[in-house]
Design a protein around this motif. Structure first.
Motif, mmCIF file in Angstrom:
data_model
loop_
_atom_site.group_PDB
_atom_site.id
_atom_site.type_symbol
_atom_site.label_atom_id
_atom_site.label_comp_id
_atom_site.label_asym_id
_atom_site.label_seq_id
_atom_site.Cartn_x
_atom_site.Cartn_y
_atom_site.Cartn_z
ATOM 1 N N THR A 51 -8.590 -4.844 1.651
ATOM 2 C CA THR A 51 -7.759 -5.770 1.438
ATOM 3 C C THR A 51 -6.823 -6.821 2.604
ATOM 4 O OG1 THR A 51 -6.692 -4.178 -0.303
ATOM 5 C CG2 THR A 51 -5.469 -6.311 0.032
ATOM 6 N N TYR A 52 -6.896 -5.817 4.068
ATOM 7 C CA TYR A 52 -6.609 -7.069 4.873
ATOM 8 C C TYR A 52 -7.401 -7.144 5.913
ATOM 9 C CZ TYR A 52 -1.096 -5.224 4.437
ATOM 10 O OH TYR A 52 -0.699 -5.178 4.136
ATOM 11 N N PHE B 256 1.122 -1.216 -0.152
ATOM 12 C CA PHE B 256 0.180 -0.443 -0.152
ATOM 13 C C PHE B 256 1.275 1.080 0.017
ATOM 14 C CE2 PHE B 256 1.014 -1.162 4.622
ATOM 15 C CZ PHE B 256 1.500 -0.425 5.265
ATOM 16 N N THR C 44 -9.356 1.351 1.572
ATOM 17 C CA THR C 44 -8.804 0.289 0.682
ATOM 18 C C THR C 44 -7.907 -0.663 0.740
ATOM 19 O OG1 THR C 44 -7.522 1.902 -0.750
ATOM 20 C CG2 THR C 44 -9.816 1.212 -1.547
ATOM 21 N N VAL C 45 -7.269 -0.776 2.002
ATOM 22 C CA VAL C 45 -6.325 -0.854 2.420
ATOM 23 C C VAL C 45 -6.981 -1.725 3.447
ATOM 24 C CG1 VAL C 45 -4.163 -1.365 4.239
ATOM 25 C CG2 VAL C 45 -4.533 0.198 2.081
ATOM 26 N N SER D 120 4.579 3.429 2.481
ATOM 27 C CA SER D 120 4.344 2.595 1.152
ATOM 28 C C SER D 120 4.931 1.594 2.431
ATOM 29 C CB SER D 120 4.854 3.106 -0.004
ATOM 30 O OG SER D 120 6.213 1.862 -0.416
ATOM 31 N N ASP E 195 -6.325 5.403 5.463
ATOM 32 C CA ASP E 195 -6.770 4.602 4.786
ATOM 33 C C ASP E 195 -8.024 5.415 4.651
ATOM 34 O OD1 ASP E 195 -7.598 3.210 2.806
ATOM 35 O OD2 ASP E 195 -7.284 1.486 3.970
#
Length: 161
Positions: A106-107, A17, A102-103, A28, A98
């Motif tokens: 995703t997790y 990310f 989105t992250v 990142s 965030d």
């Protein structure tokens, strides 16, 4: 192992990310490759449990630093809220924002929760320990805050020192 419907698991490569971070700039995961990362997801800045968790991780940051481990906290709060949160509680951990979630999705930590019979979407407090190679080494789900940061530190010590 495949990334399951609850997000990545032990042995999986941690999804990369790049997000805005406290103090400006971006954070990142790929840029941190080569050293272990503790990535802790928490629901909201300046609430009692989240504040306690961030303070406990900040209090142990020196121990994590000695082992070359980066601490990253993430919530859907804005950078502005993160900056206020850090200043108010003198936090030393990095905080990623965030806002798009989105992250978090995703997790697998953006989940349906329930309080007093009301259902809503929120962050399930979860911590991922990511190895220097970018693979997930350990996962703590549905974290109970008291003593959690110390438990993560013990796990890091048992793995790398």
């Amino acid at each position: 192992m495949a990334i399951s419907d609850i997000g990545p698991d032990i042995g999986d490569t941690a999804p990369d990310f790049s997000l805005p971070r406290d103090g400006g700039g971006t954070l990142s995961l790929l840029a941190l490759r080569g050293k272990p990362v503790v990535l802790f997801f928490y629901p909201k800045d300046d609430t009692s449990g989240c504040t306690q968790e961030a303070i406990e991780f900040s209090g142990l940051k020196g121990d994590f630093d000695k082992m070359g481990v980066t601490l990253v906290g993430m919530s859907p709060d804005s950078v502005k809220k993160h900056d206020k949160f850090k200043a108010k509680h003198e936090l030393s951990v990095d905080l990623a924002a965030d806002e798009e979630k989105t992250v978090l999705q995703t997790y697998g930590v953006w989940v349906q929760k329930s309080m007093y019979g009301r259902k809503y979407m929120g962050v399930e407090r979860t911590t991922f320990l990511i190895g220097p190679d970018g693979r997930i080494v350990h996962v703590w789900r549905k974290v109970k805050v008291p003593g959690h940061a110390a438990e993560v530190l013990q796990t890091v010590k048992s793995l790398w020192h």
